[in-house]
Design an enzyme around this catalytic site. Structure first.
Site, PDB file in Angstrom:
ATOM      1  N   LYS A   1       0.846  -1.203   0.000  1.00 13.00           N
ATOM      2  CA  LYS A   1       0.000   0.000   0.000  1.00 13.00           C
ATOM      3  C   LYS A   1       0.879   1.249   0.000  1.00 13.00           C
ATOM      4  O   LYS A   1       0.629   2.207  -0.741  1.00 13.00           O
ATOM      5  CB  LYS A   1      -0.926  -0.010   1.231  1.00 13.00           C
ATOM      6  CG  LYS A   1      -2.057  -1.019   1.109  1.00 13.00           C
ATOM      7  CD  LYS A   1      -2.758  -1.290   2.423  1.00 13.00           C
ATOM      8  CE  LYS A   1      -3.756  -2.438   2.266  1.00 13.00           C
ATOM      9  NZ  LYS A   1      -4.314  -2.914   3.529  1.00 13.00           N
TER      10      LYS A   1
ATOM     11  N   ASP B   1     -11.235   2.754   4.564  1.00 16.40           N
ATOM     12  CA  ASP B   1     -11.565   1.328   4.556  1.00 16.40           C
ATOM     13  C   ASP B   1     -13.081   1.115   4.568  1.00 16.40           C
ATOM     14  O   ASP B   1     -13.556   0.008   4.321  1.00 16.40           O
ATOM     15  CB  ASP B   1     -10.980   0.656   5.808  1.00 16.40           C
ATOM     16  CG  ASP B   1      -9.822  -0.266   5.491  1.00 16.40           C
ATOM     17  OD1 ASP B   1      -9.654  -0.604   4.296  1.00 16.40           O
ATOM     18  OD2 ASP B   1      -9.102  -0.647   6.419  1.00 16.40           O
TER      19      ASP B   1
ATOM     20  N   GLN C   1      -4.326  -1.471   9.877  1.00 19.20           N
ATOM     21  CA  GLN C   1      -4.275  -2.807   9.270  1.00 19.20           C
ATOM     22  C   GLN C   1      -4.837  -3.879  10.212  1.00 19.20           C
ATOM     23  O   GLN C   1      -4.501  -3.928  11.390  1.00 19.20           O
ATOM     24  CB  GLN C   1      -2.817  -3.140   8.899  1.00 19.20           C
ATOM     25  CG  GLN C   1      -2.648  -4.449   8.156  1.00 19.20           C
ATOM     26  CD  GLN C   1      -3.328  -4.472   6.792  1.00 19.20           C
ATOM     27  OE1 GLN C   1      -3.217  -3.543   6.004  1.00 19.20           O
ATOM     28  NE2 GLN C   1      -4.055  -5.547   6.511  1.00 19.20           N
TER      29      GLN C   1
END
Ligand code: NDP
Length: 295
Positions: free
Chosen positions: A52, A119, A96
């Site tokens: 990412k 997200d 994460q």
């Protein structure tokens, strides 16, 4: 033999569009900023965070990679999230998953500024998805699956889409997305308690597997001409591979590909699209936060 849906090639198309958008934002003095927070040293999470960060840098985003020790407490992590919420150079924040055991992940997600929740896990964004409010953020993997289907010119409207799995990361948001007005699939979700699962999957025009069970979907689960999207990423032991394992999906690719009209591979299908949609959500967050001008 079926047509391969190439997630890498479709992801590249997304990046071409994003590069234009980012250049236009930069010409106005705005650089979209993404912060990725990793707690602990889970090797798979570390690899995701690395890619990412690499892609955001390649696109010219302001990328912050925050690596915290596995012993980080809930209050320490909340404090870092608050800092990022306040940081005007950061438009998107991702913590994460999965975090270490002492972390209450749901509380961390609720602490995120929903306008920076790229997200799409914050309750406000989940509600916006259900309400079909386009100002919200949709989780990256379901968004990537929809983009793959659209770019491959799959006829979704009126089709029976069967989603295998009901997680908040993939199955549930994907079902909401597919049934939205304008997308118009007829959606069935199946999960571990479903009776006669294969009778349902055999009636699918589009079958999306997101269960985390290597090679679960076999030829007997599908009908001729089905479109298959395999979200699964599973490590299986493989002594012939130098890493000692290889990645396989939730679909037994070779036998199912014999019957499918189109199918995604693993790797190279949904995975690259998830990261492309994260970048797209970050650009959207920058636009949203800076619509009245950013400092
Ligand atoms: P979860 O473990 O959170 O959810 C799995 C779901 O599958 C659950 O709803 C579970 O049912 C269902 N399930 C499990 N086993 C069976 C079975 N034998 N029959 C029917 N249903 C079953 O997984 P995620 O949604 O997070 O991930 C799913 C897969 O997708 C994983 O392989 C993961 O690595 C991959 N993934 C890939 C991404 C990408 O970018 N390509 C991103 C995110 C995930 P129940 O609810 O009843 O327990």
């Amino acid at each position: 033999m079926s047509k391969l849906i190439d997630g890498r090639a479709i992801g590249e198309k997304v990046y071409v569009d994003l590069r234009h958008e980012i250049a236009e934002l930069k010409s106005r003095g705005l650089t979209p900023g993404l912060a990725v927070v990793l707690v602990g040293d889970n090797p798979a999470s570390r690899a995701y965070v690395r890619s990412k960060d690499k892609i955001s840098r390649e696109l010219g985003l302001h990328s912050v990679k925050l690596e915290l020790p596995a012993s980080t407490s809930q209050s320490e992590l909340l404090a870092r999230v608050e800092e990022l919420n306040r940081d005007p150079a950061i438009h998107g924040i991702l913590v994460q998953s999965p975090p270490p055991k002492q972390i209450d992940e749901a509380a961390i997600v609720r602490a995120l500024d929903p306008r920076k929740d790229v997200d799409g896990f914050h309750p406000l964004n989940v509600a916006k998805l259900a309400l079909e409010d386009p100002t919200g953020f949709v989780p990256c993997t379901p968004l990537g699956v929809l983009r793959l289907l659209r770019e491959s010119e799959i006829d979704i409207s009126g089709a029976h889409a069967v989603v295998l799995g009901r997680s908040m990361i993939v199955g549930k948001p994907l079902a909401l997305l597919l049934m939205q007005k304008g997308t118009d699939a007829t959606v069935t979700i199946v999960h571990s308690r479903t009776r006669d699962l294969s009778a349902i999957t055999r009636s699918a025009d589009i079958l999306i597997a997101a269960i985390g069970q290597p090679n679960f979907v076999k030829a007997a689960h599908v009908r001729e001409g089905v479109v298959i999207v395999d979200v699964g990423i599973n490590r299986v032991e493989d002594a012939t591979n130098e890493r000692g394992y290889r990645l396989v999906g939730d679909v037994a690719f070779d036998e199912v590909a014999e019957k499918a009209s189109s199918i995604t591979p693993v790797p190279g299908g949904v995975g690259p699209m998830t990261i492309a949609m994260l970048m797209s959500n970050t650009v959207k967050a920058c636009r949203g936060l800076c619509s009245g001008g950013c400092p």
